[in-house]
Design a protein around this motif. Structure first.
Motif, PDB file in Angstrom:
ATOM      1  N   MET A 215       0.839  -1.167   0.000  1.00  0.00           N
ATOM      2  CA  MET A 215       0.000   0.000   0.000  1.00  0.00           C
ATOM      3  C   MET A 215       0.891   1.239   0.000  1.00  0.00           C
ATOM      4  N   ASN A 216       0.697   2.136  -0.932  1.00  0.00           N
ATOM      5  CA  ASN A 216       1.474   3.366  -1.014  1.00  0.00           C
ATOM      6  C   ASN A 216       0.906   4.409  -0.071  1.00  0.00           C
ATOM      7  N   ARG A 217       1.781   5.102   0.628  1.00  0.00           N
ATOM      8  CA  ARG A 217       1.378   6.170   1.546  1.00  0.00           C
ATOM      9  C   ARG A 217       2.084   7.458   1.133  1.00  0.00           C
ATOM     10  N   PRO A 218       1.384   8.603   1.229  1.00  0.00           N
ATOM     11  CA  PRO A 218       2.060   9.871   0.937  1.00  0.00           C
ATOM     12  C   PRO A 218       3.265  10.062   1.847  1.00  0.00           C
ATOM     13  N   ALA A 219       4.232  10.820   1.380  1.00  0.00           N
ATOM     14  CA  ALA A 219       5.486  11.005   2.113  1.00  0.00           C
ATOM     15  C   ALA A 219       5.283  11.652   3.481  1.00  0.00           C
ATOM     16  N   ASP A 220       4.246  12.476   3.638  1.00  0.00           N
ATOM     17  CA  ASP A 220       4.068  13.159   4.916  1.00  0.00           C
ATOM     18  C   ASP A 220       3.059  12.469   5.826  1.00  0.00           C
ATOM     19  N   THR A 221       2.701  11.223   5.533  1.00  0.00           N
ATOM     20  CA  THR A 221       1.805  10.459   6.382  1.00  0.00           C
ATOM     21  C   THR A 221       2.593   9.835   7.525  1.00  0.00           C
ATOM     22  N   VAL A 222       2.109  10.033   8.748  1.00  0.00           N
ATOM     23  CA  VAL A 222       2.770   9.454   9.910  1.00  0.00           C
ATOM     24  C   VAL A 222       2.202   8.059  10.126  1.00  0.00           C
ATOM     25  N   VAL A 223       3.029   7.043   9.960  1.00  0.00           N
ATOM     26  CA  VAL A 223       2.571   5.669  10.092  1.00  0.00           C
ATOM     27  C   VAL A 223       2.700   5.203  11.535  1.00  0.00           C
ATOM     28  N   ASP A 224       3.857   5.325  12.103  1.00  0.00           N
ATOM     29  CA  ASP A 224       4.108   4.905  13.482  1.00  0.00           C
ATOM     30  C   ASP A 224       4.711   6.067  14.247  1.00  0.00           C
TER      31      ASP A 224
ATOM     32  N   THR B 231      -4.007   8.813  19.530  1.00  0.00           N
ATOM     33  CA  THR B 231      -4.333   9.299  20.879  1.00  0.00           C
ATOM     34  C   THR B 231      -4.422  10.819  20.854  1.00  0.00           C
ATOM     35  N   ALA B 232      -5.053  11.389  21.881  1.00  0.00           N
ATOM     36  CA  ALA B 232      -5.156  12.848  21.983  1.00  0.00           C
ATOM     37  C   ALA B 232      -3.766  13.469  22.129  1.00  0.00           C
ATOM     38  N   ASP B 233      -2.872  12.835  22.893  1.00  0.00           N
ATOM     39  CA  ASP B 233      -1.515  13.348  23.053  1.00  0.00           C
ATOM     40  C   ASP B 233      -0.759  13.323  21.725  1.00  0.00           C
ATOM     41  N   ALA B 234      -0.899  12.231  20.997  1.00  0.00           N
ATOM     42  CA  ALA B 234      -0.231  12.132  19.698  1.00  0.00           C
ATOM     43  C   ALA B 234      -0.798  13.168  18.730  1.00  0.00           C
ATOM     44  N   LEU B 235      -2.090  13.452  18.820  1.00  0.00           N
ATOM     45  CA  LEU B 235      -2.686  14.480  17.967  1.00  0.00           C
ATOM     46  C   LEU B 235      -2.083  15.849  18.294  1.00  0.00           C
ATOM     47  N   ALA B 236      -1.905  16.152  19.568  1.00  0.00           N
ATOM     48  CA  ALA B 236      -1.310  17.427  19.962  1.00  0.00           C
ATOM     49  C   ALA B 236       0.101  17.574  19.390  1.00  0.00           C
ATOM     50  N   VAL B 237       0.875  16.508  19.438  1.00  0.00           N
ATOM     51  CA  VAL B 237       2.234  16.533  18.891  1.00  0.00           C
ATOM     52  C   VAL B 237       2.182  16.697  17.373  1.00  0.00           C
ATOM     53  N   THR B 238       1.280  15.994  16.712  1.00  0.00           N
ATOM     54  CA  THR B 238       1.152  16.083  15.259  1.00  0.00           C
ATOM     55  C   THR B 238       0.712  17.476  14.827  1.00  0.00           C
ATOM     56  N   VAL B 239      -0.271  18.049  15.514  1.00  0.00           N
ATOM     57  CA  VAL B 239      -0.730  19.406  15.201  1.00  0.00           C
ATOM     58  C   VAL B 239       0.429  20.385  15.372  1.00  0.00           C
ATOM     59  N   ASP B 240       1.172  20.262  16.467  1.00  0.00           N
ATOM     60  CA  ASP B 240       2.317  21.139  16.704  1.00  0.00           C
ATOM     61  C   ASP B 240       3.330  21.015  15.570  1.00  0.00           C
ATOM     62  N   TRP B 241       3.604  19.810  15.125  1.00  0.00           N
ATOM     63  CA  TRP B 241       4.559  19.591  14.037  1.00  0.00           C
ATOM     64  C   TRP B 241       4.092  20.281  12.762  1.00  0.00           C
ATOM     65  N   TYR B 242       2.813  20.114  12.408  1.00  0.00           N
ATOM     66  CA  TYR B 242       2.306  20.755  11.188  1.00  0.00           C
ATOM     67  C   TYR B 242       2.307  22.274  11.292  1.00  0.00           C
ATOM     68  N   LEU B 243       1.989  22.819  12.457  1.00  0.00           N
ATOM     69  CA  LEU B 243       2.018  24.282  12.626  1.00  0.00           C
ATOM     70  C   LEU B 243       3.449  24.809  12.502  1.00  0.00           C
ATOM     71  N   ARG B 244       4.406  24.099  13.066  1.00  0.00           N
ATOM     72  CA  ARG B 244       5.806  24.529  12.939  1.00  0.00           C
ATOM     73  C   ARG B 244       6.276  24.422  11.493  1.00  0.00           C
TER      74      ARG B 244
END
Length: 70
Positions: free
Chosen positions: A1-10, A53-66
């Motif tokens: 399965m192909n995933r976009p380069a900016d998709t967080v898998v793990d 998880t909610a914590d992982a979402l917070a980290v992901t949102v922070d990464w995208y905003l930065r």
């Protein structure tokens, strides 16, 4: 399965307290997907992001905003 380069898998485990999700960022729990979701307003239009998880979402949102600030 192909995933976009900016998709967080793990995501690595969150060791420190996650950053707060800024006011104005819409977040929700997906009943069908069993994942947390957010709409992040980056520089070139909104982006839909997900995390297990909610914590992982917070980290992901922070990464995208930065990333959008570069």
């Amino acid at each position: 399965m192909n995933r976009p380069a900016d998709t967080v898998v793990d995501l690595p485990p969150v060791r420190d307290a996650p950053p707060a999700i800024p006011a104005g960022i819409t977040t929700w729990w997906g009943e069908a997907t069993k994942m947390w979701w957010a709409i992040v307003p980056p520089l070139h239009g909104p982006r839909l992001v997900e995390a297990p998880t909610a914590d992982a979402l917070a980290v992901t949102v922070d990464w995208y905003l930065r990333r959008a600030a570069i």
